[in-house]
Design a protein around this motif. Sequence first.
Motif, PDB file in Angstrom:
ATOM      1  N   SER A   1      23.719  43.701  53.619  1.00 26.63           N
ATOM      2  CA  SER A   1      24.058  44.927  52.661  1.00 26.63           C
ATOM      3  C   SER A   1      24.452  44.583  51.242  1.00 26.63           C
ATOM      4  CB  SER A   1      24.982  45.999  53.395  1.00 26.63           C
ATOM      5  OG  SER A   1      24.429  46.258  54.626  1.00 26.63           O
ATOM      6  N   LEU A   2      23.549  45.009  50.329  1.00 27.37           N
ATOM      7  CA  LEU A   2      23.927  44.527  48.969  1.00 27.37           C
ATOM      8  C   LEU A   2      24.416  45.718  48.335  1.00 27.37           C
ATOM      9  CD1 LEU A   2      20.688  42.521  48.661  1.00 27.37           C
ATOM     10  CD2 LEU A   2      22.754  41.685  49.287  1.00 27.37           C
ATOM     11  N   PRO A   3      24.831  45.429  47.007  1.00 31.67           N
ATOM     12  CA  PRO A   3      25.350  46.430  45.968  1.00 31.67           C
ATOM     13  C   PRO A   3      24.565  47.473  45.889  1.00 31.67           C
ATOM     14  CG  PRO A   3      26.253  44.234  45.326  1.00 31.67           C
ATOM     15  CD  PRO A   3      25.174  43.985  46.292  1.00 31.67           C
ATOM     16  N   ARG A   4      24.682  48.777  45.311  1.00 33.52           N
ATOM     17  CA  ARG A   4      24.001  49.688  44.783  1.00 33.52           C
ATOM     18  C   ARG A   4      22.910  50.370  45.961  1.00 33.52           C
ATOM     19  NH1 ARG A   4      24.557  50.337  39.216  1.00 33.52           N
ATOM     20  NH2 ARG A   4      25.544  48.429  38.234  1.00 33.52           N
ATOM     21  N   GLY A   5      23.433  50.331  47.063  1.00 30.84           N
ATOM     22  CA  GLY A   5      22.763  50.609  47.980  1.00 30.84           C
ATOM     23  C   GLY A   5      21.454  50.099  48.425  1.00 30.84           C
ATOM     24  N   LEU A   6      21.384  48.620  48.146  1.00 31.06           N
ATOM     25  CA  LEU A   6      20.297  47.680  48.479  1.00 31.06           C
ATOM     26  C   LEU A   6      20.511  47.078  49.868  1.00 31.06           C
ATOM     27  CD1 LEU A   6      19.607  45.909  44.892  1.00 31.06           C
ATOM     28  CD2 LEU A   6      18.111  47.775  46.035  1.00 31.06           C
ATOM     29  N   THR A   7      19.494  46.782  50.364  1.00 27.21           N
ATOM     30  CA  THR A   7      19.538  45.883  51.592  1.00 27.21           C
ATOM     31  C   THR A   7      18.453  44.865  51.778  1.00 27.21           C
ATOM     32  OG1 THR A   7      18.056  47.609  52.899  1.00 27.21           O
ATOM     33  CG2 THR A   7      20.481  47.880  52.952  1.00 27.21           C
ATOM     34  N   ALA A   8      18.758  43.878  52.327  1.00 25.62           N
ATOM     35  CA  ALA A   8      17.575  42.858  52.752  1.00 25.62           C
ATOM     36  C   ALA A   8      17.484  42.680  53.916  1.00 25.62           C
ATOM     37  CB  ALA A   8      18.182  41.560  51.815  1.00 25.62           C
ATOM     38  N   GLN A   9      16.376  42.323  54.491  1.00 23.50           N
ATOM     39  CA  GLN A   9      16.211  42.037  56.035  1.00 23.50           C
ATOM     40  C   GLN A   9      15.376  40.908  56.304  1.00 23.50           C
ATOM     41  OE1 GLN A   9      15.500  45.631  58.234  1.00 23.50           O
ATOM     42  NE2 GLN A   9      14.031  44.893  59.658  1.00 23.50           N
ATOM     43  N   LEU A  10      15.465  39.913  57.264  1.00 18.64           N
ATOM     44  CA  LEU A  10      14.585  39.157  57.458  1.00 18.64           C
ATOM     45  C   LEU A  10      14.145  39.107  58.790  1.00 18.64           C
ATOM     46  CD1 LEU A  10      12.988  36.503  56.982  1.00 18.64           C
ATOM     47  CD2 LEU A  10      15.271  34.993  57.163  1.00 18.64           C
ATOM     48  N   ASN A  11      12.930  39.172  59.275  1.00 21.18           N
ATOM     49  CA  ASN A  11      12.602  38.998  60.686  1.00 21.18           C
ATOM     50  C   ASN A  11      11.963  38.190  61.051  1.00 21.18           C
ATOM     51  OD1 ASN A  11      12.841  42.429  59.993  1.00 21.18           O
ATOM     52  ND2 ASN A  11      13.250  41.990  62.326  1.00 21.18           N
ATOM     53  N   VAL A  12      12.193  37.175  61.906  1.00 19.56           N
ATOM     54  CA  VAL A  12      11.319  35.914  62.521  1.00 19.56           C
ATOM     55  C   VAL A  12      10.787  36.187  63.741  1.00 19.56           C
ATOM     56  CG1 VAL A  12      11.132  33.496  62.647  1.00 19.56           C
ATOM     57  CG2 VAL A  12      12.784  34.503  61.050  1.00 19.56           C
ATOM     58  N   GLU A  13       9.551  36.199  63.968  1.00 19.18           N
ATOM     59  CA  GLU A  13       9.087  36.583  65.304  1.00 19.18           C
ATOM     60  C   GLU A  13       8.353  35.196  65.910  1.00 19.18           C
ATOM     61  OE1 GLU A  13       5.066  38.934  66.684  1.00 19.18           O
ATOM     62  OE2 GLU A  13       6.688  40.342  65.863  1.00 19.18           O
ATOM     63  N   ASN A  14       8.642  35.009  67.052  1.00  9.35           N
ATOM     64  CA  ASN A  14       8.079  33.528  67.612  1.00  9.35           C
ATOM     65  C   ASN A  14       8.726  32.594  66.981  1.00  9.35           C
ATOM     66  OD1 ASN A  14       6.891  32.009  69.727  1.00  9.35           O
ATOM     67  ND2 ASN A  14       4.708  32.170  68.829  1.00  9.35           N
ATOM     68  N   LEU A  15      10.114  32.744  67.211  1.00 11.99           N
ATOM     69  CA  LEU A  15      11.007  31.592  66.521  1.00 11.99           C
ATOM     70  C   LEU A  15      10.554  30.333  66.715  1.00 11.99           C
ATOM     71  CD1 LEU A  15      13.746  31.378  64.508  1.00 11.99           C
ATOM     72  CD2 LEU A  15      14.920  31.354  66.909  1.00 11.99           C
ATOM     73  N   ALA A  16      10.101  30.134  68.258  1.00 15.69           N
ATOM     74  CA  ALA A  16       9.978  28.687  68.852  1.00 15.69           C
ATOM     75  C   ALA A  16       8.520  28.250  68.732  1.00 15.69           C
ATOM     76  CB  ALA A  16      10.405  28.601  70.271  1.00 15.69           C
ATOM     77  N   ASP A  17       7.854  29.286  68.084  1.00 10.31           N
ATOM     78  CA  ASP A  17       6.340  28.843  67.830  1.00 10.31           C
ATOM     79  C   ASP A  17       5.347  28.605  68.949  1.00 10.31           C
ATOM     80  OD1 ASP A  17       4.310  28.575  65.936  1.00 10.31           O
ATOM     81  OD2 ASP A  17       4.515  26.612  65.470  1.00 10.31           O
ATOM     82  N   SER A  18       5.886  29.294  70.004  1.00  8.64           N
ATOM     83  CA  SER A  18       5.009  29.051  71.238  1.00  8.64           C
ATOM     84  C   SER A  18       3.712  29.491  71.243  1.00  8.64           C
ATOM     85  CB  SER A  18       5.826  29.879  72.441  1.00  8.64           C
ATOM     86  OG  SER A  18       7.060  29.501  72.378  1.00  8.64           O
ATOM     87  N   ARG A  19       2.741  29.006  71.981  1.00  8.93           N
ATOM     88  CA  ARG A  19       1.391  29.420  72.080  1.00  8.93           C
ATOM     89  C   ARG A  19       1.415  30.639  73.175  1.00  8.93           C
ATOM     90  NH1 ARG A  19      -3.693  26.375  71.279  1.00  8.93           N
ATOM     91  NH2 ARG A  19      -5.273  27.439  72.327  1.00  8.93           N
ATOM     92  N   ILE A  20       0.809  31.720  72.713  1.00 10.80           N
ATOM     93  CA  ILE A  20       0.668  32.781  73.672  1.00 10.80           C
ATOM     94  C   ILE A  20      -0.390  33.718  73.670  1.00 10.80           C
ATOM     95  CG2 ILE A  20       2.045  35.264  73.349  1.00 10.80           C
ATOM     96  CD1 ILE A  20       4.617  34.085  72.235  1.00 10.80           C
ATOM     97  N   TYR A  21      -0.778  34.206  74.716  1.00 11.16           N
ATOM     98  CA  TYR A  21      -1.789  34.804  74.948  1.00 11.16           C
ATOM     99  C   TYR A  21      -1.358  36.086  75.241  1.00 11.16           C
ATOM    100  CZ  TYR A  21      -4.595  30.515  74.823  1.00 11.16           C
ATOM    101  OH  TYR A  21      -4.925  29.442  74.102  1.00 11.16           O
ATOM    102  N   ALA A  22      -1.325  37.102  74.272  1.00 14.97           N
ATOM    103  CA  ALA A  22      -0.445  38.323  74.493  1.00 14.97           C
ATOM    104  C   ALA A  22      -1.151  39.540  75.323  1.00 14.97           C
ATOM    105  CB  ALA A  22      -0.097  38.926  72.999  1.00 14.97           C
ATOM    106  N   THR A  23      -2.411  39.701  75.295  1.00 14.51           N
ATOM    107  CA  THR A  23      -3.232  40.644  76.062  1.00 14.51           C
ATOM    108  C   THR A  23      -4.505  40.441  75.829  1.00 14.51           C
ATOM    109  OG1 THR A  23      -3.231  43.282  75.880  1.00 14.51           O
ATOM    110  CG2 THR A  23      -3.335  42.029  73.889  1.00 14.51           C
ATOM    111  N   SER A  24      -5.552  41.446  76.416  1.00 14.03           N
ATOM    112  CA  SER A  24      -6.798  41.152  76.376  1.00 14.03           C
ATOM    113  C   SER A  24      -7.390  42.573  76.622  1.00 14.03           C
ATOM    114  CB  SER A  24      -7.274  40.420  77.736  1.00 14.03           C
ATOM    115  OG  SER A  24      -7.050  41.119  78.683  1.00 14.03           O
ATOM    116  N   HIS A  25      -8.812  42.500  76.438  1.00 16.53           N
ATOM    117  CA  HIS A  25      -9.650  43.625  76.732  1.00 16.53           C
ATOM    118  C   HIS A  25     -10.868  43.065  77.534  1.00 16.53           C
ATOM    119  CE1 HIS A  25     -11.883  47.806  76.379  1.00 16.53           C
ATOM    120  NE2 HIS A  25     -12.673  46.896  76.199  1.00 16.53           N
ATOM    121  N   GLY A  26     -10.584  43.075  78.990  1.00 16.23           N
ATOM    122  CA  GLY A  26     -11.345  42.362  79.652  1.00 16.23           C
ATOM    123  C   GLY A  26     -11.435  40.787  79.825  1.00 16.23           C
ATOM    124  N   ASN A  27     -12.299  40.095  80.365  1.00 13.60           N
ATOM    125  CA  ASN A  27     -11.860  38.731  80.443  1.00 13.60           C
ATOM    126  C   ASN A  27     -12.506  38.006  79.404  1.00 13.60           C
ATOM    127  OD1 ASN A  27     -11.363  38.841  83.432  1.00 13.60           O
ATOM    128  ND2 ASN A  27     -13.625  38.964  84.089  1.00 13.60           N
TER     129      ASN A  27
END
Length: 706
Positions: free
Chosen positions: A661-687
């Motif tokens: 939370s910064l002055p004058r109503g400002l906000t900053a946000q950092l999101n990190v997804e897959n922090l461990a950098d894993s190899r993932i197969y998230a989903t599919s549409h058929g084989n």
Amino acid sequence: MVSSLIFSVLLAGAPQDTVRSPAAQPASAGRPRPDSAQAVEVVRVRANAQRAVRYTAPASRSATRTLTPLRDVPQSVSVLAAPLLLDLNIQSMAKAVEYVPGISMGQGEGHRDAPTIRGQSSTADFFVDGVRDDAQYYRDTYNVQQIDAVKGANATVFGRGGGGGVINRVMKRAEWTPVRMARVETGSWDQRRVSLDMGDAVGKVAGRVNLMYEASDSFRRNMGLEKWGVNPTASAMLGRTMVRAGVERYVDRRTVDRGLPSANGRPSALDTRTFVGDPSLSRASMTVDGAHLQAEFDNGHGFTLRSHARAFAYDKFYQNVFASSAINSAGTQFSLGAYSDAVDRRSLFNQTDAVWRAARGSLRSTLLVGTEVSQQRSDNQRLTGYFDNTATARAVPVGAPTVTTPVTFRASASDADNRAVANVAALFLQEQLHLGDHVQLVGGIRHDRFDLRVRNRRTNSTLSRIDNLVSPRGGVVITPSRTLSVYGSYSVSHLPSSGDQFLSLTPTTQTLQPERFRNREVGVKWEARPGLDVTAAWFTLDRSNTTAPDPVDPTLLLQTGRQRTTGAEFGVQGTPHARWDVMGGLAVQQARIVSRTSAARVGATAPLVPNTSASLWNKVRVLPQTALGFGVVHQGQRYAAIDNSVVLPAFTRLDAAMFLSLPRGLTAQLNVENLADSRIYATSHGNNNIMPGAPRTFRVTLGVTP
């Protein structure tokens, strides 16, 4: 045109999530009805209180059509409130359901949302403020206040479909509290997005507008998307009636990415960044135009009349060149296929609810009587892709899966060219009866007349079918204390033989009865401490009337196929400590074919249904202006398709975030997804359309709320 149409047919529908008119709040005995200024102040105070709520939502209309505390709903309901959507940077339905136990998201052929809810896959079980939003596209959250996931069959509220449950988006709307919010986002893979949310009021009238624009690439090569949306809304107090209106245009253009083929029953070892097919020919565009008008009148003595009229126009086109086979046993090549599809849909809905609230002694009754009428007109044309204008398949080497090749799209004998018109008229009744302070009975029934007519332009023939769908629902809620409830319920939904998109009928499907979904569920809902909810549910969901081949004559179909999903869901949501917010869940389920269907053998497992899935997100305020977030998402092993020949391996993904939370109503946000950098197969549409998950990804957001 859509807007004028909506206004011309108003006052024949019911809003799913309309806040009660402040002028319509029941006055205490002997007190005068509030005047307009007081009424506006009621809304202002309510809105400020809502802003103080973080990850919990104590009540919702989604499961009962009346504003009901979640602990009084005899069904599993997961609510993603606005603060959670912002903290997790949720901008899509796929991201949203990661934190909803019992739901997974399919790949959707790279151009649409495709959830699997309690073992039932669908592309149509989406709603906007309780109104059907069944076109096939990727939905954004730029104008969403919260997302409600109602699990288990519930046709009494939502009508046809929804066999495993539905996802209802509760939209932002004009209120009497000033809103000033702007967000600018950037990050990995050239992600660029801006959004704006502004609203204010003058006297009895409030206005608000939400805007969004995004142009981003992807960790997958040759990918890109551009989308934007604008959604102005207005609200006005007219005596005891609250009137709300709004329009929206949403445009999404992107490269269609259908992922990687399989090899030897697993995802292939191709680089997860590799685009398979021809990216120059794989594209999708979607334009959604919508308009709505709502009205709610309360006489101040327990009677409410709500109306909701909404119109949608969907203009969708996509074409793709994609992997149509697995990599061969030698590991050297696989095949590509191609097609295009265009759908133009016009939908008009009208809902009306009348609600009577009464109390006599220890009895309290909320009786709802409602109607729904709708018409949906859809034009659909599919074309097959011919490589070099001759063949419908082309072999490509594994070492060069990204191609540029001439493809001609033209009609084959089996390609659809249809015009479908679906007319629905429904009547429903629901009673919520409190027998003292500790027992509540919930009962309801709905009758839908589903009238479908499909014209096949290729054969110049017209087929039609009328289904009368009767959907009961019953439940009991026992409340031993103010913080604990135990419930049991039974509910039914139906899906007509034309499927969830109702785009075609054949001489065979024209004769078939609707599929039937029966959900039996018991559960516990506990407010462990103020603002912290813990839930558990155990369920059995049976799907019957699915088709199966006749054992005597395989050319004929019988409706003897059955599927059963059994499982348990556990959830935690809220604020365990003043500095700690949490959202998470665990689902353990099995979705099996128990009687042979046309698609699968007995014992087969439904695709994209892990035996175990879990998620947990934590946000901790370590300093007055600083908070840290940490999350984990786990999906167990799943099958890519109903034949169970390809397995998607289990994965666990770690996420993190920092909030300033910064002055004058400002906000900053950092999101990190897959922090461990894993190899993932998230989903599919058929084989052979398997979608890898992104490697470590950073998102930086700067916001301002003056």
